[in-house]
Write a protein that holds these residues in place. Structure first.
Motif, PDB file in Angstrom:
ATOM      1  N   ASP A  12       0.807  -1.222   0.000  1.00 40.76           N
ATOM      2  CA  ASP A  12       0.000   0.000   0.000  1.00 40.76           C
ATOM      3  C   ASP A  12       0.841   1.274   0.000  1.00 40.76           C
ATOM      4  OD1 ASP A  12       0.921  -0.292   2.619  1.00 40.76           O
ATOM      5  OD2 ASP A  12      -0.932   0.415   3.530  1.00 40.76           O
ATOM      6  N   LYS A  13       2.158   1.146   0.037  1.00 42.63           N
ATOM      7  CA  LYS A  13       3.031   2.323   0.041  1.00 42.63           C
ATOM      8  C   LYS A  13       4.052   2.289  -1.102  1.00 42.63           C
ATOM      9  CE  LYS A  13       2.590   2.917   5.025  1.00 42.63           C
ATOM     10  NZ  LYS A  13       1.549   1.901   5.202  1.00 42.63           N
ATOM     11  N   THR A  14       3.656   1.783  -2.249  1.00 43.18           N
ATOM     12  CA  THR A  14       4.562   1.784  -3.394  1.00 43.18           C
ATOM     13  C   THR A  14       4.822   3.222  -3.833  1.00 43.18           C
ATOM     14  OG1 THR A  14       2.725   1.561  -4.945  1.00 43.18           O
ATOM     15  CG2 THR A  14       3.850  -0.477  -4.283  1.00 43.18           C
ATOM     16  N   PHE A  15       5.866   3.387  -4.609  1.00 46.96           N
ATOM     17  CA  PHE A  15       6.211   4.704  -5.154  1.00 46.96           C
ATOM     18  C   PHE A  15       6.694   4.515  -6.582  1.00 46.96           C
ATOM     19  CE2 PHE A  15       9.803   2.972  -2.863  1.00 46.96           C
ATOM     20  CZ  PHE A  15      10.867   3.141  -3.728  1.00 46.96           C
ATOM     21  N   THR A  16       6.707   5.605  -7.324  1.00 48.21           N
ATOM     22  CA  THR A  16       7.126   5.575  -8.718  1.00 48.21           C
ATOM     23  C   THR A  16       8.419   6.360  -8.871  1.00 48.21           C
ATOM     24  OG1 THR A  16       4.831   5.446  -9.435  1.00 48.21           O
ATOM     25  CG2 THR A  16       6.444   6.148 -11.079  1.00 48.21           C
ATOM     26  N   VAL A  17       9.334   5.793  -9.635  1.00 50.84           N
ATOM     27  CA  VAL A  17      10.581   6.472  -9.981  1.00 50.84           C
ATOM     28  C   VAL A  17      10.575   6.675 -11.490  1.00 50.84           C
ATOM     29  CG1 VAL A  17      13.100   6.293 -10.058  1.00 50.84           C
ATOM     30  CG2 VAL A  17      11.850   5.445  -8.059  1.00 50.84           C
ATOM     31  N   SER A  18      10.872   7.900 -11.909  1.00 52.53           N
ATOM     32  CA  SER A  18      10.961   8.218 -13.334  1.00 52.53           C
ATOM     33  C   SER A  18      12.354   8.730 -13.643  1.00 52.53           C
ATOM     34  CB  SER A  18       9.939   9.285 -13.715  1.00 52.53           C
ATOM     35  OG  SER A  18       8.638   8.803 -13.497  1.00 52.53           O
ATOM     36  N   MET A  19      12.919   8.251 -14.753  1.00 49.29           N
ATOM     37  CA  MET A  19      14.239   8.686 -15.192  1.00 49.29           C
ATOM     38  C   MET A  19      14.221   8.725 -16.711  1.00 49.29           C
ATOM     39  SD  MET A  19      17.977   7.130 -14.193  1.00 49.29           S
ATOM     40  CE  MET A  19      17.601   5.488 -14.772  1.00 49.29           C
ATOM     41  N   GLY A  20      14.208   9.928 -17.251  1.00 50.68           N
ATOM     42  CA  GLY A  20      14.081  10.049 -18.697  1.00 50.68           C
ATOM     43  C   GLY A  20      12.750   9.483 -19.153  1.00 50.68           C
ATOM     44  N   LYS A  21      12.784   8.562 -20.097  1.00 52.82           N
ATOM     45  CA  LYS A  21      11.563   7.947 -20.610  1.00 52.82           C
ATOM     46  C   LYS A  21      11.180   6.686 -19.837  1.00 52.82           C
ATOM     47  CE  LYS A  21      12.261   9.673 -25.272  1.00 52.82           C
ATOM     48  NZ  LYS A  21      12.445   9.350 -26.683  1.00 52.82           N
TER      49      LYS A  21
END
Length: 77
Positions: A12-21
């Motif tokens: 319930d505590k996932t997160f998103t990491v974005s790097m470029g595309k």
């Protein structure tokens, strides 16, 4: 609940990491590092800190960069 892209854990505590595309959903920094961190071109370890980049090639430290023939790099003293 979201699912970690690496281990498949529903959390319930996932997160998103974005790097470029690229982006991914993770349940821990360990999984995010495993999926997203670049590898050193010399020793193949995951680069978690700043590392060194030379002409698009990444190294984990000055020692590895020098060992690969990169000149003009120095550790901060």
């Amino acid at each position: 609940m979201a699912v970690c892209d690496v281990c498949g854990n529903q959390y319930d505590k996932t997160f998103t990491v974005s790097m470029g595309k690229r982006s991914g959903t993770f349940d821990s920094f360990e999984c995010a590092i495993h999926a997203m961190a670049p590898r050193c071109a010399h020793c193949d370890c995951r680069i978690v800190g700043h590392g060194i980049e030379d002409d698009g090639t990444f190294y984990c430290c000055v020692h590895c960069a020098r060992s690969a023939g990169v000149s003009g790099v120095a550790d901060r003293a």
